[in-house]
Each structure stands twice: as C-alpha cells, then as structure tokens.
Design a protein around this motif. Structure first.
Motif, mmCIF file in Angstrom:
data_model
loop_
_atom_site.group_PDB
_atom_site.id
_atom_site.type_symbol
_atom_site.label_atom_id
_atom_site.label_comp_id
_atom_site.label_asym_id
_atom_site.label_seq_id
_atom_site.Cartn_x
_atom_site.Cartn_y
_atom_site.Cartn_z
ATOM 1 N N THR A 82 -5.706 9.649 3.328
ATOM 2 C CA THR A 82 -6.731 10.012 2.345
ATOM 3 C C THR A 82 -6.611 9.149 1.096
ATOM 4 O OG1 THR A 82 -6.667 12.293 3.163
ATOM 5 C CG2 THR A 82 -7.671 11.925 1.002
ATOM 6 N N ILE A 83 -5.393 8.946 0.628
ATOM 7 C CA ILE A 83 -5.181 8.102 -0.550
ATOM 8 C C ILE A 83 -5.617 6.669 -0.254
ATOM 9 C CG2 ILE A 83 -3.390 7.087 -2.017
ATOM 10 C CD1 ILE A 83 -1.919 9.789 -1.831
ATOM 11 N N GLY A 84 -5.292 6.173 0.905
ATOM 12 C CA GLY A 84 -5.676 4.810 1.281
ATOM 13 C C GLY A 84 -7.173 4.640 1.351
ATOM 14 N N PHE A 85 -7.864 5.575 2.023
ATOM 15 C CA PHE A 85 -9.316 5.475 2.113
ATOM 16 C C PHE A 85 -9.979 5.637 0.740
ATOM 17 C CE2 PHE A 85 -8.727 6.593 6.705
ATOM 18 C CZ PHE A 85 -9.278 5.421 7.207
ATOM 19 N N GLY A 86 -9.415 6.497 -0.086
ATOM 20 C CA GLY A 86 -9.957 6.666 -1.440
ATOM 21 C C GLY A 86 -9.810 5.400 -2.263
ATOM 22 N N ALA A 87 -8.641 4.775 -2.175
ATOM 23 C CA ALA A 87 -8.423 3.526 -2.911
ATOM 24 C C ALA A 87 -9.346 2.429 -2.398
ATOM 25 C CB ALA A 87 -6.969 3.097 -2.792
ATOM 26 N N ARG A 88 -9.540 2.372 -1.063
ATOM 27 C CA ARG A 88 -10.435 1.364 -0.480
ATOM 28 C C ARG A 88 -11.857 1.578 -0.981
ATOM 29 N NH1 ARG A 88 -12.267 1.464 5.637
ATOM 30 N NH2 ARG A 88 -13.545 -0.394 5.663
ATOM 31 N N PHE A 89 -12.288 2.841 -1.051
ATOM 32 C CA PHE A 89 -13.631 3.159 -1.534
ATOM 33 C C PHE A 89 -13.810 2.710 -2.982
ATOM 34 C CE2 PHE A 89 -16.411 6.153 -3.800
ATOM 35 C CZ PHE A 89 -17.603 5.906 -3.131
ATOM 36 N N VAL A 90 -12.818 3.017 -3.819
ATOM 37 C CA VAL A 90 -12.893 2.646 -5.238
ATOM 38 C C VAL A 90 -12.945 1.132 -5.389
ATOM 39 C CG1 VAL A 90 -11.602 2.663 -7.403
ATOM 40 C CG2 VAL A 90 -11.845 4.756 -6.100
ATOM 41 N N LEU A 91 -12.107 0.415 -4.663
ATOM 42 C CA LEU A 91 -12.078 -1.047 -4.771
ATOM 43 C C LEU A 91 -13.369 -1.687 -4.284
ATOM 44 C CD1 LEU A 91 -8.417 -1.807 -3.692
ATOM 45 C CD2 LEU A 91 -9.403 -1.964 -5.975
ATOM 46 N N ARG A 92 -14.008 -1.108 -3.273
ATOM 47 C CA ARG A 92 -15.261 -1.673 -2.761
ATOM 48 C C ARG A 92 -16.443 -1.344 -3.659
ATOM 49 N NH1 ARG A 92 -15.529 -1.437 3.791
ATOM 50 N NH2 ARG A 92 -13.869 -2.961 4.113
ATOM 51 N N THR A 93 -16.457 -0.161 -4.268
ATOM 52 C CA THR A 93 -17.600 0.217 -5.103
ATOM 53 C C THR A 93 -17.534 -0.407 -6.491
ATOM 54 O OG1 THR A 93 -16.487 2.249 -5.762
ATOM 55 C CG2 THR A 93 -18.040 2.393 -3.929
#
Length: 116
Positions: free
Chosen positions: A14-25
């Motif tokens: 969950t932390i990884g996917f959240g960080a990926r989302f933040v970095l992409r947006t």
C-alpha cells in the motif's frame, strides 16, 4: 505468525503504490518545492538585511553611539527622552520581573552615558 506477515506485506504494498501514485501525479513536486525554498531564502535575506536591529555585539567600553542604539534614542537626545526610554525598557527587562541582569546592567550603563 503468517497472518502478521501477510498484513505487513499488504501494508508495504500500500505504501509503495501510494508513493508511486504521488510521484506520477506530481512529477514536478521536487522542483516546485526547491523554487519555494529559494524564494523564501531570498525574501528572508532581504528582510534581515534591512533590519532595524543592531547586528554587532557590545564594545568593551560602551560608546555614546552604542548607548543610543541600546536605548533606541538619538545620541543627542535630551535627558527626559533618555530616561523615558530607559524606564520603558527596564519595565520589560528588569531582573525582578524575569529579565536578564546583564541586559538591565547594560541599560543602566547606557542611561548613565547618555544622561551626562
């Protein structure tokens, strides 16, 4: 034991996917933050550069100029104005009211020099 490992793994995912989302947006987030910090530093250096406060320390023997800076009066101020400034500053800095004995001594010394 196995359930705690599964929960820990899901938490990490969950932390990884959240960080990926933040970095992409927000791809330019780092640049925006760096620009904001740079702007703040420029603003801060401008306001500190034009500060009305005296930047130096105390001289070994107090001069008339330093005494006037301490009491925030003109070096040629009359004794009434010097005494009024001294009284105003001593009300705030008196040791009996939580002020510093060193600062109150410097205020008294400044008053003595300018009151002559």
């Amino acid at each position: 034991m196995a359930s705690s490992m599964i929960i820990a793994g899901l938490g990490m995912a969950t932390i990884g996917f959240g960080a990926r989302f933040v970095l992409r947006t927000m791809p330019n987030l780092g640049k925006k933050m760096a620009d904001a910090v740079g702007t703040f530093q420029k603003l801060d250096s401008k306001t500190l550069g034009n500060s009305k406060y005296y930047k130096g320390g105390f001289d070994p023997k107090m001069t008339k100029r330093e005494a006037s800076l301490i009491l925030s009066v003109s070096p040629n101020a009359n004794s009434q104005r010097v005494r009024a400034a001294y009284k105003k500053m001593m009300l705030v800095n008196h040791p009996d009211r939580g002020g510093s004995p060193y600062i109150s001594a410097k205020l008294s010394e400044a008053k003595d020099i300018l009151d002559k």
